[in-house]
Write an enzyme that holds these catalytic residues in place. Structure first.
Site, short mmCIF file in Angstrom:
data_model
loop_
_atom_site.label_atom_id
_atom_site.label_comp_id
_atom_site.label_asym_id
_atom_site.label_seq_id
_atom_site.Cartn_x
_atom_site.Cartn_y
_atom_site.Cartn_z
CE LYS A 12 3.30 -5.85 3.85
NZ LYS A 12 2.83 -4.66 4.62
CD GLU A 23 0.66 -1.45 8.13
OE1 GLU A 23 0.33 -0.64 9.03
OE2 GLU A 23 1.13 -1.09 7.03
CG ASP A 62 -0.39 -0.05 2.52
OD1 ASP A 62 0.85 -0.15 2.62
OD2 ASP A 62 -1.15 0.01 3.52
CB SER A 63 4.56 1.73 -0.26
OG SER A 63 4.73 0.56 -1.03
CD GLU A 115 8.01 0.01 7.57
OE1 GLU A 115 7.12 -0.76 7.18
OE2 GLU A 115 8.17 1.17 7.15
CG ASP A 150 0.43 -4.01 2.19
OD1 ASP A 150 0.62 -4.83 3.12
OD2 ASP A 150 1.27 -3.14 1.87
O1 KIV Z 1 3.49 -1.06 1.59
C1 KIV Z 1 4.65 -1.51 1.50
O2 KIV Z 1 5.35 -1.31 0.50
C2 KIV Z 1 5.15 -2.28 2.61
C3 KIV Z 1 6.61 -2.65 2.61
C4 KIV Z 1 7.43 -1.47 2.76
C5 KIV Z 1 6.91 -3.70 3.62
O3 KIV Z 1 4.42 -2.62 3.49
#
Ligand code: KIV
Length: 269
Positions: free
Chosen positions: A108, A110, A39-40, A176, A78
């Protein structure tokens, strides 16, 4: 398969990068074990200040694009902020939608101890989960910024978070922005692989945001990002050269243009 990634612990370092588009997914896929639709993409693709504004629809769009570029690496996607925290049932509903609409087999999420029940619920229902603890960017507003987490007393909580997500059935966990000694103690204490980002050399694998490591996204430069290329600078130079050639009327040249009449073919030899 996620099991194959878990089995790499103690065998060989796990290589992970993010991707958001088909062309970049093809490049990542050629070299990495896991391709993460992170989600980056909020910051590096959509110009948002944090990951908070990411929607299911954004993740699905980019997830589908990435899947078109993958042949061999394990895809992970994510779950966006607000799509899983409410209850295990909400998490399953949205995880199954992400998986069904993109074809990506793993999600994924958090969170540590407070997400363990949700992780166990998802895994029991056929959703492989990569966990993410330490600096969890979706919680930036309660963590108080993008700081290193786990120094001093916070270290015990991080250790308990890692054990909780491993016991709940996660197949790997992202660490992280943790002090490297703590990341090593966690890595040595749990049976699933740790994937570090700003967590030192002793994790079982490493992940970076592709646009950061290629020097494409330069709005900020965290200490843990090594720029393996300067593609942003190259893109600037290329666009400047194009603009100059258009203004000088030197582009397009004859070799980029179509003549009105095709040249006559010569006699056959
Ligand atoms: O959203 C993302 O790119 C991430 C990574 C930096 C682990 O969660």
């Amino acid at each position: 398969m996620p099991n194959a990634i878990t089995a790499m612990k103690g065998q060989s370092p796990i290589v992970v990068l993010t991707a958001y588009t088909t062309p970049m997914a093809r490049i990542v896929d050629a070299h990495c074990d896991v391709t993460l639709v992170g989600d980056s993409l909020a910051m590096v693709i959509h110009g948002l200040p944090t990951t908070i504004g990411v929607t299911m629809e954004m993740m699905i769009l980019h997830g589908k694009a990435v899947m078109r570029g993958l042949e061999k690496s394990l895809p992970v996607i994510d779950m966006p902020f607000g799509s899983y925290e409410e209850s295990p049932a909400q998490a399953f509903r949205n995880a199954s939608r992400l998986m069904g609409e993109t074809g990506i087999p793993c999600v994924k999420i958090e969170g540590g101890q407070h997400m363990a029940e949700t992780i166990a619920f998802l895994v029991a229902r056929g959703v492989p989960v990569m966990a993410h603890i330490g600096l969890t960017p979706q919680s930036v507003n309660t963590l108080g910024g993008f700081r290193v987490v786990g120094r001093d007393a916070e270290g015990d909580k991080l250790m308990a978070d890692a054990k909780a997500v491993a016991d709940a059935g996660a197949f790997a966990v992202v660490l992280e922005k943790l002090p490297e000694g703590l990341a090593k103690r966690i890595t040595d204490s749990i049976s699933i692989p740790t994937i570090g980002i700003g967590a030192g050399i002793n994790c079982d694998g490493q992940v970076l945001v592709i646009d950061d490591m290629l020097g494409l996204f330069t709005d900020f430069h965290p200490k843990f990002v090594k720029r393996f290329a300067q593609l942003g600078d190259e893109a600037h130079a290329a666009v400047a050269a194009y603009a100059a050639e258009v203004r000088a009327r030197t582009f397009p040249a004859p070799e980029h243009s179509f003549p009105d009449v095709l040249p006559a073919k010569g006699p056959r030899a």
